[in-house]
Write a protein that holds these residues in place. Structure first.
Motif, PDB file in Angstrom:
ATOM      1  N   THR B 238      62.630  43.587  42.955  1.00 43.43           N
ATOM      2  CA  THR B 238      62.722  42.588  41.877  1.00 43.43           C
ATOM      3  C   THR B 238      63.375  41.318  42.428  1.00 43.43           C
ATOM      4  OG1 THR B 238      64.917  43.307  41.225  1.00 43.43           O
ATOM      5  CG2 THR B 238      63.070  44.331  40.068  1.00 43.43           C
ATOM      6  N   ILE B 239      63.145  40.237  41.681  1.00 49.04           N
ATOM      7  CA  ILE B 239      63.889  39.001  41.948  1.00 49.04           C
ATOM      8  C   ILE B 239      64.414  38.489  40.606  1.00 49.04           C
ATOM      9  CG2 ILE B 239      62.665  38.313  44.048  1.00 49.04           C
ATOM     10  CD1 ILE B 239      60.965  36.450  42.228  1.00 49.04           C
ATOM     11  N   THR B 240      65.283  37.494  40.642  1.00 54.80           N
ATOM     12  CA  THR B 240      65.887  37.017  39.401  1.00 54.80           C
ATOM     13  C   THR B 240      65.076  35.878  38.784  1.00 54.80           C
ATOM     14  OG1 THR B 240      67.992  37.504  40.439  1.00 54.80           O
ATOM     15  CG2 THR B 240      68.067  36.307  38.361  1.00 54.80           C
ATOM     16  N   ALA B 241      64.608  34.981  39.645  1.00 47.88           N
ATOM     17  CA  ALA B 241      63.856  33.829  39.157  1.00 47.88           C
ATOM     18  C   ALA B 241      63.057  33.254  40.308  1.00 47.88           C
ATOM     19  CB  ALA B 241      64.795  32.768  38.595  1.00 47.88           C
ATOM     20  N   ALA B 242      62.236  32.272  40.013  1.00 45.98           N
ATOM     21  CA  ALA B 242      61.506  31.595  41.073  1.00 45.98           C
ATOM     22  C   ALA B 242      61.326  30.135  40.719  1.00 45.98           C
ATOM     23  CB  ALA B 242      60.154  32.262  41.284  1.00 45.98           C
ATOM     24  N   LEU B 243      61.462  29.285  41.748  1.00 49.01           N
ATOM     25  CA  LEU B 243      61.179  27.860  41.564  1.00 49.01           C
ATOM     26  C   LEU B 243      59.724  27.657  41.958  1.00 49.01           C
ATOM     27  CD1 LEU B 243      64.330  26.360  43.339  1.00 49.01           C
ATOM     28  CD2 LEU B 243      64.076  27.079  40.942  1.00 49.01           C
ATOM     29  N   ILE B 244      59.003  26.897  41.148  1.00 49.03           N
ATOM     30  CA  ILE B 244      57.575  26.750  41.406  1.00 49.03           C
ATOM     31  C   ILE B 244      57.184  25.274  41.408  1.00 49.03           C
ATOM     32  CG2 ILE B 244      55.272  27.184  40.457  1.00 49.03           C
ATOM     33  CD1 ILE B 244      56.384  29.838  39.409  1.00 49.03           C
ATOM     34  N   GLY B 245      56.383  24.904  42.439  1.00 48.70           N
ATOM     35  CA  GLY B 245      55.808  23.567  42.467  1.00 48.70           C
ATOM     36  C   GLY B 245      54.314  23.672  42.223  1.00 48.70           C
ATOM     37  N   MET B 246      53.776  22.799  41.382  1.00 53.63           N
ATOM     38  CA  MET B 246      52.350  22.859  41.068  1.00 53.63           C
ATOM     39  C   MET B 246      51.600  21.863  41.933  1.00 53.63           C
ATOM     40  SD  MET B 246      52.590  25.152  38.767  1.00 53.63           S
ATOM     41  CE  MET B 246      50.890  25.250  38.237  1.00 53.63           C
ATOM     42  N   LYS B 247      50.294  22.156  42.127  1.00 54.27           N
ATOM     43  CA  LYS B 247      49.483  21.223  42.922  1.00 54.27           C
ATOM     44  C   LYS B 247      49.345  19.906  42.183  1.00 54.27           C
ATOM     45  CE  LYS B 247      47.007  24.264  45.994  1.00 54.27           C
ATOM     46  NZ  LYS B 247      46.229  25.477  45.722  1.00 54.27           N
ATOM     47  N   SER B 248      49.141  20.009  40.867  1.00 62.87           N
ATOM     48  CA  SER B 248      49.127  18.775  40.076  1.00 62.87           C
ATOM     49  C   SER B 248      49.883  19.008  38.773  1.00 62.87           C
ATOM     50  CB  SER B 248      47.691  18.316  39.806  1.00 62.87           C
ATOM     51  OG  SER B 248      47.222  18.945  38.635  1.00 62.87           O
ATOM     52  N   ARG B 249      50.493  17.975  38.316  1.00 65.08           N
ATOM     53  CA  ARG B 249      51.329  18.050  37.117  1.00 65.08           C
ATOM     54  C   ARG B 249      50.562  18.571  35.899  1.00 65.08           C
ATOM     55  NH1 ARG B 249      56.040  14.663  37.482  1.00 65.08           N
ATOM     56  NH2 ARG B 249      57.236  15.878  38.976  1.00 65.08           N
ATOM     57  N   ILE B 250      49.286  18.187  35.844  1.00 67.31           N
ATOM     58  CA  ILE B 250      48.464  18.531  34.674  1.00 67.31           C
ATOM     59  C   ILE B 250      48.373  20.036  34.475  1.00 67.31           C
ATOM     60  CG2 ILE B 250      46.256  18.059  33.511  1.00 67.31           C
ATOM     61  CD1 ILE B 250      45.910  15.989  35.999  1.00 67.31           C
ATOM     62  N   GLN B 251      48.417  20.772  35.602  1.00 70.51           N
ATOM     63  CA  GLN B 251      48.255  22.225  35.502  1.00 70.51           C
ATOM     64  C   GLN B 251      49.537  22.930  35.075  1.00 70.51           C
ATOM     65  OE1 GLN B 251      46.807  21.963  39.468  1.00 70.51           O
ATOM     66  NE2 GLN B 251      44.931  23.072  38.943  1.00 70.51           N
ATOM     67  N   THR B 252      50.618  22.184  35.007  1.00 72.42           N
ATOM     68  CA  THR B 252      51.909  22.782  34.679  1.00 72.42           C
ATOM     69  C   THR B 252      51.890  23.526  33.341  1.00 72.42           C
ATOM     70  OG1 THR B 252      52.986  21.000  35.872  1.00 72.42           O
ATOM     71  CG2 THR B 252      54.375  22.312  34.415  1.00 72.42           C
ATOM     72  N   PHE B 253      51.398  22.830  32.322  1.00 72.68           N
ATOM     73  CA  PHE B 253      51.412  23.433  30.974  1.00 72.68           C
ATOM     74  C   PHE B 253      50.520  24.650  30.882  1.00 72.68           C
ATOM     75  CE2 PHE B 253      52.614  18.995  30.327  1.00 72.68           C
ATOM     76  CZ  PHE B 253      53.819  19.193  29.687  1.00 72.68           C
ATOM     77  N   GLN B 254      49.353  24.527  31.556  1.00 68.14           N
ATOM     78  CA  GLN B 254      48.400  25.628  31.555  1.00 68.14           C
ATOM     79  C   GLN B 254      49.027  26.864  32.191  1.00 68.14           C
ATOM     80  OE1 GLN B 254      44.837  24.182  33.376  1.00 68.14           O
ATOM     81  NE2 GLN B 254      43.651  25.948  32.659  1.00 68.14           N
ATOM     82  N   PHE B 255      49.670  26.644  33.334  1.00 69.79           N
ATOM     83  CA  PHE B 255      50.291  27.749  34.047  1.00 69.79           C
ATOM     84  C   PHE B 255      51.460  28.325  33.238  1.00 69.79           C
ATOM     85  CE2 PHE B 255      53.237  29.565  37.209  1.00 69.79           C
ATOM     86  CZ  PHE B 255      52.383  30.482  37.807  1.00 69.79           C
ATOM     87  N   GLN B 256      52.169  27.439  32.609  1.00 73.57           N
ATOM     88  CA  GLN B 256      53.308  27.866  31.797  1.00 73.57           C
ATOM     89  C   GLN B 256      52.844  28.808  30.686  1.00 73.57           C
ATOM     90  OE1 GLN B 256      55.174  24.777  29.495  1.00 73.57           O
ATOM     91  NE2 GLN B 256      57.184  25.784  29.551  1.00 73.57           N
ATOM     92  N   ARG B 257      51.730  28.420  30.037  1.00 72.04           N
ATOM     93  CA  ARG B 257      51.189  29.261  28.968  1.00 72.04           C
ATOM     94  C   ARG B 257      50.786  30.621  29.511  1.00 72.04           C
ATOM     95  NH1 ARG B 257      46.868  26.328  27.258  1.00 72.04           N
ATOM     96  NH2 ARG B 257      48.292  24.563  27.100  1.00 72.04           N
ATOM     97  N   MET B 258      50.182  30.592  30.684  1.00 77.06           N
ATOM     98  CA  MET B 258      49.734  31.826  31.310  1.00 77.06           C
ATOM     99  C   MET B 258      50.913  32.773  31.554  1.00 77.06           C
ATOM    100  SD  MET B 258      47.580  32.053  34.775  1.00 77.06           S
ATOM    101  CE  MET B 258      48.794  32.932  35.702  1.00 77.06           C
TER     102      MET B 258
END
Ligand SMILES: Nc1ncnc2c1ncn2[C@@H]1O[C@H](COP(=O)(O)OP(=O)(O)OP(=O)(O)O)[C@@H](O)[C@H]1O
Ligand SMILES: [Mg+2]
Lengths: 226, 419
Positions: B238-258
């Protein structure tokens, strides 16, 4: 020349009350020594307040050094008081937070002409102050002392030195001897009269003690108003 | 001997009251300056801590909570992310990079971060600055540790030093992982962020020290040496958390929903900037009321000063009568009291500023050890300069009130000394 001329003076502390003071005429010539007496509550101190221009008569006029103080503004009256009057209270004359010397120097702060007089006669303000303190027999080791170190008699003599510095034209004293013992009274009266004579100052001296009358040229009695 | 001299001598004559009044004013002014300093520096520090990270992945919890424990090392994670879920999610096309973080251990009160070397590559603070190595290198081996700047400085650690991590968080540790010491291979440059207060090890290192542990407890009688551990599978569970960088900002919300809809376990992803804004929103009421209270303390201080001066006037009737007899104009009596009030104001301000620096120096240590926030000794900001100016001007103006009262008193008293 008269230093003080009172003409038809009437005064009461509160509007509508009967007059505390009614003085048709009173003149004090330059160098003249006037003794004002009267029992307690007759308005002796009130008269001195009027002469000093701190309060104004209800009617009549007061002239101080030729200026009619009742018809000029307060600031100029304060100025005239600073320039021409040396004032001695019954007791607690001195500012407790200043040294003896600083207390004596105070009048020169408020009056340029007295400062010039002091410097002319004694080279500097400090020397003038020292001169007067010496004249009034204040030992020089007390000059820089805080006033709490002084006896009542010494305090009154310092107050006299303060009144005399810079040679004002009028010395006003409101029962300055009432807190002194007999020996001190004599000593104080002699020095005050002598030193005032040297600078040719008029004296208006108030007391209910009639035995002091002997020191004065002239006396004036206040009576209880009818 | 001028007016200032007379005013100050007169004040000195009443020094006990004067000193107390002065302290009252100084404390009131130092309070608002210090409250504001903490407010501004905390905000700045928080805003500067993380940059370039689009999303933070964690177990489902409050978004604020996730932000606080994953980035600011404040509070604790209640749940973890399964390693498999992490891998599955971050395989997504839209993800440019992902840095896992595993928390829970500490060393002498400083928190240990299990991560990968990508942390040093992708973690950014204060508008896109990356971490830099000050001495040594990033960790390579399982039992390597890279120290944050303050950890090395405060504990006096050098490269090559051996240190033992403790299980759990807190200064007085519960259980030491003393069977598996780590050696210091690198020290990071200072960043002014919680990174300075952290120790960084590999995820494998994290697994290794917990290999004889289950659910937060040491398995009794199970002893695995460091050498033995190296031979075992150290893939994290297990891990506690992860920092994530997206290829493009636009995909952030989509990925977040996922992430939020992810079925295998309850997870969430937050946008750090948005959550921080949420935090400020929450804090703003507290912030405003703290400032309002501080302002009221100043007003109280000024009113107190006025009361002190007014109350003193009666005892000073003689002083005023003497000054009047000497020919002191009534207007100078007002001046004397305005000067006195202004003197209180000015010296209260200076003393208050000094006191403020003193509070900051004290609070700085506390804030540093509790939150990793360093308070600055910077000049007060513009608002505070206005507050200080207002304070000074008001102190002079307030002197007019007792001034006028003394003026009136001296007119009715005349030269008659009654005491
Ligand atoms: N500042 C003042 N305001 C109102 N009334 C005053 C004031 N000063 C004095 N009086 C009143 O004026 C009257 C005369 O007082 P004053 O002090 O002039 O008398 P005095 O002759 O000097 O008395 P004493 O010998 O006791 O000093 C008294 O009735 C007193 O109450
Ligand atoms: Mg009297």
């Amino acid at each position: 020349m008269n230093t003080i001329v009172i003409d038809n003076l009437e005064f009461s502390w509160s509007i509508g009350a009967s007059n505390l003071l009614t003085i048709p005429e009173l003149k004090v010539a330059k160098g003249e020594h006037l003794f004002v007496h009267g029992s307690s509550g007759t308005g002796k101190s009130t008269l001195l307040n009027l002469i000093s221009g701190v309060i104004l008569p209800d009617s009549g006029t007061i002239e101080l050094m030729g200026a009619q103080t009742s018809s000029i503004n307060q600031r100029r009256r304060d100025k005239i008081r600073a320039n021409h009057i040396g004032y001695i209270f019954q007791q607690f004359n001195l500012l407790p937070y200043l040294s003896v010397l600083q207390n004596v120097l105070m009048p020169l702060k408020f009056s340029k002409s007295r400062k010039l007089n002091a410097e002319k006669n004694h080279n500097s303000s400090e020397q003038a102050a020292i001169h007067w303190l010496n004249e009034l027999n204040i030992p020089s080791k007390l000059h820089t002392a805080p006033i709490a170190k002084l006896s009542v008699g010494q305090q009154q003599r310092v107050a006299a030195a303060r009144a005399l510095i810079g040679s004002p034209d009028i010395i006003i004293a409101d029962e300055p001897t009432s807190s002194l013992d007999q020996d001190n009274v004599e000593n104080f009266m002699h020095t005050l009269i002598e030193e005032s004579a040297i600078i040719d100052a008029s004296i208006v001296f108030v007391s209910h003690d009639k035995t002091l009358k002997k020191y004065f040229d002239k006396d004036f009695e206040l009576r209880v108003a009818k | 001997m001028n007016w200032f001299h007379i005013a100050s001598q007169s004040l000195l004559n009443r020094k006990t009251t004067a000193l107390l009044t002065l302290f009252m004013l100084a404390i009131s002014i130092s309070l608002i300056l210090t409250v504001d300093r903490i407010r501004v520096d905390t905000k700045e520090n928080f805003s500067n801590t993380l940059s370039g990270t689009d999303l933070i992945l964690g177990a489902r919890t409050g978004s604020l909570n996730l932000l606080l424990y994953s980035v600011f090392r404040i509070g604790n994670a209640s749940n973890n992310i399964g390693w498999a879920s992490y891998l599955e999610l971050t395989e997504n096309e839209a993800v440019a990079w992902a840095v896992p973080i595993s928390l829970g251990d500490s060393h002498k009160g400083y928190k240990v971060v299990g991560t990968t070397t990508d942390y040093f590559k992708y973690y950014q603070f204060s508008r896109g600055q990356s971490l830099e190595i000050y001495q040594g290198k990033a960790f390579e081996n399982v039992f390597d540790v890279v120290l944050g700047y303050q950890v090395a400085k405060k504990l006096g650690y050098q490269l090559g030093e051996q240190l033992v991590l403790s299980h759990g968080i807190g200064n007085t540790s519960f259980k030491e992982h003393d069977d598996k010491p780590f050696s210091v291979v690198g020290i990071l440059k200072p960043t002014g962020t919680p990174v300075d207060q952290s120790l960084h090890i590999s995820l494998e290192g994290m697994s290794a020290i917990h290999i004889n542990w289950r659910n937060g407890f040491e398995i009794p009688g199970m002893n695995i040496t460091a050498e033995q551990a190296l031979q075992m599978d150290l893939t994290p569970k297990t891990i506690t958390a992860a920092l994530i960088g997206m290829k493009s900002r636009i995909q952030t919300f989509q990925f977040q929903r996922m992430v939020n809809d992810y079925r295998n376990e309850p997870l969430m992803a937050i946008i750090p900037g948005a959550t921080l804004a949420e935090l400020w929103q929450m804090m703003s009421i507290a912030e405003q009321s703290l400032l309002a209270i501080s302002a009221m303390v100043i007003v109280t201080g000024l009113l107190g000063m006025m009361t002190v001066i007014l109350a003193g006037l009666n005892e000073r009737r003689r002083e005023m009568a003497i000054l009047r007899a000497l020919g002191c104009p009534a207007s100078n009596i007002v001046l004397l009291l305005v000067l006195e009030a202004g003197f209180y104001g000015l010296s209260g301000l200076l003393l208050g500023y000094g006191l403020h620096l003193f509070w900051v120096a004290i609070a700085s240590n506390l804030m540093m050890s509790l939150y990793g926030i360093e308070l600055s000794m910077n000049l007060p900001n513009l608002t505070m300069l206005w507050v200080m100016t207002g304070f000074l001007v008001s102190s002079f103006l307030i002197g007019i009130v007792p001034g006028i009262k003394a003026y009136r008193q001296s007119l009715t008293d005349g030269l008659t000394l009654r005491t």
